[in-house]
Design a protein around this motif. Structure first.
Motif, short mmCIF file in Angstrom:
data_model
loop_
_atom_site.label_atom_id
_atom_site.label_comp_id
_atom_site.label_asym_id
_atom_site.label_seq_id
_atom_site.Cartn_x
_atom_site.Cartn_y
_atom_site.Cartn_z
N SER A 14 0.82 -1.35 -0.05
CA SER A 14 0.04 0.02 -0.02
C SER A 14 1.08 1.23 0.05
N ILE A 15 0.25 2.35 -0.49
CA ILE A 15 0.95 3.41 -0.71
C ILE A 15 0.72 4.46 0.75
N ALA A 16 -0.82 4.41 0.94
CA ALA A 16 -1.21 5.33 2.17
C ALA A 16 -2.50 4.30 2.59
N SER A 17 -2.84 4.83 3.81
CA SER A 17 -4.16 4.32 4.28
C SER A 17 -4.70 5.22 5.53
N ASP A 18 -5.88 5.55 5.55
CA ASP A 18 -6.78 6.39 6.75
C ASP A 18 -8.07 6.03 6.69
N TYR A 19 -8.63 6.12 8.12
CA TYR A 19 -9.90 5.81 8.27
C TYR A 19 -10.94 6.69 7.60
N LYS A 23 -9.17 11.98 3.02
CA LYS A 23 -7.96 12.00 3.13
C LYS A 23 -7.14 11.11 2.58
N ALA A 24 -7.65 9.84 2.35
CA ALA A 24 -7.16 8.72 1.46
C ALA A 24 -7.38 8.98 0.02
N TYR A 25 -8.26 9.70 -0.18
CA TYR A 25 -8.61 10.14 -1.70
C TYR A 25 -7.71 11.03 -2.05
N ILE A 26 -7.19 12.17 -1.09
CA ILE A 26 -6.52 12.99 -1.50
C ILE A 26 -5.10 12.49 -1.72
N ALA A 27 -4.60 11.44 -0.80
CA ALA A 27 -3.19 11.11 -0.83
C ALA A 27 -3.18 10.16 -2.19
N ALA A 28 -4.33 9.61 -2.84
CA ALA A 28 -4.38 8.88 -3.97
C ALA A 28 -4.06 9.80 -5.02
N GLN A 29 -4.91 11.03 -5.12
CA GLN A 29 -4.77 11.98 -6.18
C GLN A 29 -3.38 12.50 -6.17
N VAL A 30 -2.59 12.86 -5.16
CA VAL A 30 -1.45 13.38 -4.92
C VAL A 30 -0.37 12.21 -5.62
N TYR A 31 -0.50 11.02 -5.15
CA TYR A 31 0.42 10.03 -5.86
C TYR A 31 0.17 9.81 -7.42
N HIS A 32 -0.96 9.64 -7.71
CA HIS A 32 -1.29 9.64 -9.02
C HIS A 32 -0.66 10.92 -9.99
N GLU A 36 1.80 9.59 -12.30
CA GLU A 36 1.01 9.43 -13.65
C GLU A 36 0.73 7.91 -13.93
N LYS A 37 0.07 7.09 -12.90
CA LYS A 37 -0.25 5.71 -13.13
C LYS A 37 -1.59 5.56 -12.20
N PRO A 38 -2.44 4.59 -12.71
CA PRO A 38 -3.64 4.50 -12.08
C PRO A 38 -3.49 3.78 -10.65
N VAL A 39 -4.27 4.47 -9.77
CA VAL A 39 -4.31 4.42 -8.43
C VAL A 39 -5.81 3.86 -7.91
N LEU A 40 -5.61 3.01 -6.90
CA LEU A 40 -6.80 2.38 -6.44
C LEU A 40 -7.01 2.88 -5.02
N VAL A 41 -8.37 3.15 -4.58
CA VAL A 41 -8.65 3.22 -3.18
C VAL A 41 -9.57 2.18 -2.99
N VAL A 42 -9.16 1.52 -1.94
CA VAL A 42 -9.87 0.24 -1.77
C VAL A 42 -10.24 0.01 0.04
N ARG A 77 -11.26 4.47 -8.39
CA ARG A 77 -10.23 4.17 -9.34
C ARG A 77 -9.71 5.62 -9.96
N ILE A 78 -8.51 6.06 -9.65
CA ILE A 78 -7.90 7.34 -10.27
C ILE A 78 -7.14 7.10 -11.41
N ASP A 79 -7.56 7.37 -12.50
CA ASP A 79 -6.63 7.07 -13.78
C ASP A 79 -6.83 8.23 -14.82
N ASP A 80 -7.34 9.36 -14.39
CA ASP A 80 -7.43 10.35 -15.53
C ASP A 80 -6.47 11.63 -14.99
#
Length: 80
Positions: A14-19, A23-32, A36-42, A77-80
């Motif tokens: 995992s790259i990040a995690s949060d309850y 916050k998890a979505y923002i971390a996913a957007q920053v990493y994406h 510039e690769k697809p990122v999943l929040v699960v 899924r963040i991929d755009d």
């Protein structure tokens, strides 16, 4: 990948995690944006945190380390 799909990933990848989903979505957007690769929040279960994975890296690891994989439900899924 549909949003109702389950995936099996090694939690150690995992790259990040949060309850907090936001916050998890923002971390996913920053990493994406950075890689510039697809990122999943699960999410594993209701009382567990949201977890962020680099989709491609996690899928590659999934095939190597099946014994350590856990089931997660795709939330976003963040991929755009």
């Amino acid at each position: 990948m549909s949003m109702n799909e389950d995936v099996f990933f090694n939690p150690g990848q995992s790259i990040a995690s949060d309850y907090d989903y936001n916050k998890a979505y923002i971390a996913a957007q920053v990493y994406h944006q950075k890689v510039e690769k697809p990122v999943l929040v699960v999410k594993e279960e209701n009382d567990k945190p949201y977890i962020v994975f680099d989709e491609k890296a996690a899928i590659e690891e999934e095939y190597k380390e099946k014994q350590h994989a856990k089931s997660y439900k795709i939330i976003e899924r963040i991929d755009d």
